[in-house]
Design a protein around this motif. Structure first.
Motif, PDB file in Angstrom:
ATOM      1  N   VAL B  29       0.906  -1.365   0.003  1.00 11.93           N
ATOM      2  CA  VAL B  29       0.104  -0.082  -0.019  1.00 11.93           C
ATOM      3  C   VAL B  29       0.825   1.437  -0.077  1.00 11.93           C
ATOM      4  CG1 VAL B  29      -1.678   1.321   1.144  1.00 11.93           C
ATOM      5  CG2 VAL B  29      -1.588  -1.259   1.340  1.00 11.93           C
ATOM      6  N   PRO B  30       0.970   2.167  -0.915  1.00 14.38           N
ATOM      7  CA  PRO B  30       1.768   3.370  -1.030  1.00 14.38           C
ATOM      8  C   PRO B  30       1.386   4.054   0.299  1.00 14.38           C
ATOM      9  CG  PRO B  30       0.380   3.150  -3.135  1.00 14.38           C
ATOM     10  CD  PRO B  30      -0.387   2.333  -2.289  1.00 14.38           C
ATOM     11  N   ASP B  31       2.677   4.453   0.737  1.00 13.35           N
ATOM     12  CA  ASP B  31       2.787   5.227   1.893  1.00 13.35           C
ATOM     13  C   ASP B  31       2.220   4.748   3.190  1.00 13.35           C
ATOM     14  OD1 ASP B  31       4.102   7.161   0.330  1.00 13.35           O
ATOM     15  OD2 ASP B  31       2.148   8.017  -0.320  1.00 13.35           O
ATOM     16  N   ALA B  32       2.261   3.457   2.965  1.00 12.77           N
ATOM     17  CA  ALA B  32       1.609   2.710   4.525  1.00 12.77           C
ATOM     18  C   ALA B  32       2.674   3.125   5.806  1.00 12.77           C
ATOM     19  CB  ALA B  32       1.339   1.306   4.326  1.00 12.77           C
ATOM     20  N   LEU B  33       2.189   3.387   6.838  1.00 15.19           N
ATOM     21  CA  LEU B  33       3.101   3.488   7.891  1.00 15.19           C
ATOM     22  C   LEU B  33       3.327   1.931   8.264  1.00 15.19           C
ATOM     23  CD1 LEU B  33       1.070   6.112  10.023  1.00 15.19           C
ATOM     24  CD2 LEU B  33       3.196   6.306   8.559  1.00 15.19           C
ATOM     25  N   CYS B  34       4.365   1.612   9.145  1.00 12.99           N
ATOM     26  CA  CYS B  34       4.908   0.386   9.705  1.00 12.99           C
ATOM     27  C   CYS B  34       4.430   0.412  11.274  1.00 12.99           C
ATOM     28  CB  CYS B  34       6.216   0.156   9.498  1.00 12.99           C
ATOM     29  SG  CYS B  34       6.785  -0.141   7.490  1.00 12.99           S
TER      30      CYS B  34
END
Lengths: 158, 75
Positions: B29-34
């Motif tokens: 998912v683009p720019d997903a936070l971890c």
């Protein structure tokens, strides 16, 4: 968090330049920066071997390496094994001899076995068993993995 | 011709052998936070507070609250 660094390496014969933080593992770089999700992450601390890839023809655990350490290296992953539709003898042998069940550990076992057989095509069964014991299969299909690699070794010697 | 008593080739093996199978962890998912879930090593402990100021000071750290059980830091 540090600034990103450029890393240039060859993955399955293709030159790649990625920009990663120095803390980025090679496994994450392959999966997330190169889009090669065939390399699986099991334990992420070097125990299971699911993330095994070949670095300059030697099997390494890509979760234990930083991507920046692969600068200038040749990396081979499971995606590079088959030639088009034709499977590598190891892939074919795993299929023919039921060397996989859920398949999660398979890419790691394949790359480990490629590294072993390219280094020693005539490896004896006890040594092969010992070498394969560095990876884990939670379906516990070890006998068929051994059988598959022995069959592939015979095929590759032809 | 009966299949009973014969070995049957598994249909699912080719994607598993070529690294082209798709698992949940492969979804990008683009720019997903971890996020990492950290749980207490203390059995039956009671969480009375969180000291996360140092973690939040890092560049790229975000604080997310999703109810009293799940407070923490995402990067």
């Amino acid at each position: 968090m540090s600034d990103k660094q450029d890393v240039t390496f060859a993955v399955n014969g293709d030159e790649r330049m990625i920009r990663v933080e120095p803390r980025r593992s090679l496994a994450d770089a392959l999966r997330e920066d190169c889009g090669l999700t065939g390399t699986h992450l099991g334990c992420e601390h070097g125990v299971c071997g699911a993330c095994t890839v070949l670095l300059d023809d030697k099997p390494v655990r890509s979760c234990l390496m930083f991507a920046v350490q692969a600068e200038g290296a040749r990396v081979r992953t499971v995606e590079g094994l088959a030639s088009g539709d034709k499977l590598h003898p190891l892939q074919q042998a795993f299929w023919d001899h039921h060397g996989l069940q859920c398949g999660f550990c398979t890419p790691g076992f394949l790359m480990l076995a490629v590294g072993i057989l390219e280094h020693d095509p005539d490896i004896a069964e006890p040594e092969l068993r010992e070498a394969l014991s560095s990876n884990l299969c939670r379906c516990t299909g070890y006998q068929n993995i051994l059988k598959s690699v022995l069959a592939a070794a015979a095929e590759m010697r032809k | 011709m009966s299949l009973i008593g014969r070995s049957v080739k598994r249909l699912e093996d080719r994607p598993l052998l070529t690294g082209s199978s798709r698992l949940a962890a492969d979804i990008a998912v683009p720019d997903a936070l971890c996020m990492r879930v950290v749980r207490s090593p203390v059995a039956f402990g009671r969480l009375t507070g969180l000291r996360i100021a140092e973690a939040l000071a890092h560049r790229g750290a975000y604080r997310r609250r999703c109810g009293s059980m799940h407070r923490g830091v995402c990067v």
